[in-house]
Design an enzyme around this catalytic site. Structure first.
Site, short mmCIF file in Angstrom:
data_model
loop_
_atom_site.label_atom_id
_atom_site.label_comp_id
_atom_site.label_asym_id
_atom_site.label_seq_id
_atom_site.Cartn_x
_atom_site.Cartn_y
_atom_site.Cartn_z
N HIS A 174 0.68 -1.18 0.00
CA HIS A 174 -0.08 0.57 0.29
C HIS A 174 0.78 1.46 -0.79
CE1 HIS A 174 -3.53 2.06 0.27
NE2 HIS A 174 -3.10 2.50 1.80
N LYS A 179 -10.05 6.73 -4.38
CA LYS A 179 -8.82 7.38 -4.01
C LYS A 179 -7.43 6.92 -4.33
CE LYS A 179 -7.25 8.39 0.68
NZ LYS A 179 -7.22 9.09 2.07
N LYS A 183 -3.44 7.65 -4.39
CA LYS A 183 -2.29 8.19 -3.43
C LYS A 183 -1.06 8.52 -4.57
CE LYS A 183 -3.51 6.68 1.29
NZ LYS A 183 -3.33 8.17 1.60
N ASP A 211 -4.65 11.84 -3.36
CA ASP A 211 -4.41 12.33 -1.19
C ASP A 211 -2.90 12.54 -2.00
OD1 ASP A 211 -3.56 12.35 1.41
OD2 ASP A 211 -4.28 10.45 1.55
N GLU A 265 -6.93 16.11 -0.74
CA GLU A 265 -7.25 16.06 0.56
C GLU A 265 -5.65 15.96 0.86
OE1 GLU A 265 -7.08 12.73 4.49
OE2 GLU A 265 -7.24 11.89 1.64
N ASP A 316 -6.26 16.96 5.99
CA ASP A 316 -6.19 15.42 7.05
C ASP A 316 -5.15 15.22 8.22
OD1 ASP A 316 -5.52 12.75 7.96
OD2 ASP A 316 -5.09 11.95 6.17
N LYS A 372 -10.87 11.82 12.46
CA LYS A 372 -10.26 9.81 12.42
C LYS A 372 -9.69 10.28 14.04
CE LYS A 372 -7.21 10.17 8.15
NZ LYS A 372 -5.25 10.31 7.49
N GLU A 390 -13.38 6.39 4.80
CA GLU A 390 -13.16 5.19 3.91
C GLU A 390 -12.50 3.92 5.16
OE1 GLU A 390 -9.28 8.11 2.64
OE2 GLU A 390 -8.24 8.18 4.63
#
Length: 374
Positions: A23, A168, A170, A199, A225, A250, A274, A328
């Site tokens: 990831h 989304k 990255k 993001d 983001e 974020d 979060k 998410e």
């Protein structure tokens, strides 16, 4: 008069779980995920379960799995053992007076106390927090392989299975033009069947972001983001005034007071919520209230928690009046193994929120023992 119900003991475990694929983030590539699982035992026999999880050791934030465990065992537990297990306000105020920061550890503790209280009252955590206004939360999926064709295939599979319709990407670690071309190709392939967000994980300068935001808008991207450093509030405010698509804060939100300052400065029209960043499910609702008062949209974020932290977040998000940008909460779907007897239920693009007492979960002791770090 019956004896008060008190907190008796804490148990913390570091749990290393494998993921379905690497990831990739701007600051780190994950090849597995590490959770800190917490059990708080109370004098009435009830055990509350919590989770504290961060991303990439210390690559993302100032707490690591190892520091979370040490600080819970060394500082949180002595503060709370012997205290009233039924009074969450008093317990967390005691933590506030004795411990600074450590919001990830704090979130795990608050989650476990909420789980215990829900079990004690026979109510799901969402109801302990005031009551759900939705039975499920829609969940976005992150396409993070870095390969355009593979990401398109993955998105098509998610749409076919009715698992996700918001995606989304990255970006930010590579060449900007190549990143934007990658995003544009994916959006073109998906068309109006799905939304695409990006993001940046703080990787861009303001100058880069000004140009890139226009090109991303032309590609059909719906939000950006955290494009700039979390410390660059003035830059975010300037960018927000000129960007043709909305920005989402974020990493800039490291606490409830941060959210108030960001709302005052007008850095972004969307906040990522979060529980780990604000200190727990109750704490995240305080940030949500600040955002709502300022007319800021809400997005239910994740630290890629496992099932415990994900369900804790979902219970909190279920109580919000508006959740315009959805969530998410896909952390458990990134893992090849779960430590619950029954994994969270995802269907029709949503994560369904349990209706049984507490968080509505049961740990699988055999799997927990198998993956717990010795």
């Amino acid at each position: 008069m019956s004896a008060p119900i008190t907190i008796q003991s804490f148990e913390t475990l570091i749990v290393d779980l494998p993921t379905i694929r690497p990831h990739k983030l701007a600051m780190h590539t994950m090849h597995g995920q590490t959770l800190v699982i917490l059990r708080i035992r109370c004098s009435d026999g009830i055990v509350g379960i919590g989770e504290a999880t961060t991303i990439g050791g210390l690559a993302y934030a100032g707490e690591s799995p190892e520091s979370i465990k040490i600080n819970i065992d060394t500082w949180f537990a002595p503060l709370l053992i012997g205290q009233d297990a039924t009074n969450l306000n008093a317990a967390m105020q005691r933590v506030d007076r004795g411990i600074r920061g450590n919001t990830f550890a704090r979130s795990g503790v608050e989650t476990a106390l909420l789980d215990a209280q829900g079990k004690r009252l026979g109510l799901p955590v969402a109801e302990v927090l005031g009551g759900r206004v939705r039975d499920g939360v829609e969940v976005a999926w992150t396409l993070a392989s870095g390969d355009t064709g593979r990401d398109i295939d993955e998105a098509e599979q998610m749409l076919d299975r009715r698992r996700h319709r918001h995606f989304k990407l990255k970006i930010g670690a590579g060449d900007v033009a190549r990143d934007i071309a990658h995003v544009a190709a994916i959006k073109k392939a998906l068309g109006e069947r799905a939304s695409v967000r990006v993001d940046i994980n703080q990787a861009w300068s303001e100058a880069v972001a000004i140009s890139a935001s226009r090109r991303l808008a032309e590609a059909g991207v719906e939000l950006i983001e955290q494009p700039l450093s979390r410390f660059d509030r003035a830059g975010m405010a300037r960018l927000n005034a000129h960007s043709p698509i909305p920005l989402m804060a974020d990493e800039a939100i490291e606490s409830v007071p941060d959210s108030f300052a960001l709302a005052q400065l007008g850095v972004a029209p969307i906040f990522a919520l979060k529980i780990a960043k604000t200190g727990g499910p109750r704490a995240v609702l305080r940030t949500a209230a600040i955002a709502e008062a300022a007319g800021i949209g809400l997005y239910g974020g994740t630290m890629l928690e496992g099932s415990v932290g994900t369900l804790a977040s979902a219970h909190a998000f279920a109580t919000l009046d508006k959740l315009e940008w959805h969530t998410e909460l896909f952390g458990p779907l990134l893992l090849t193994e779960d430590i619950l007897v029954e994994a969270p239920l995802y269907r029709d693009f949503q994560l369904m929120i349990p209706t049984t007492p507490g968080l509505g979960l049961e740990l699988d002791e055999q799997r927990l023992a198998r993956f717990a770090r010795r």
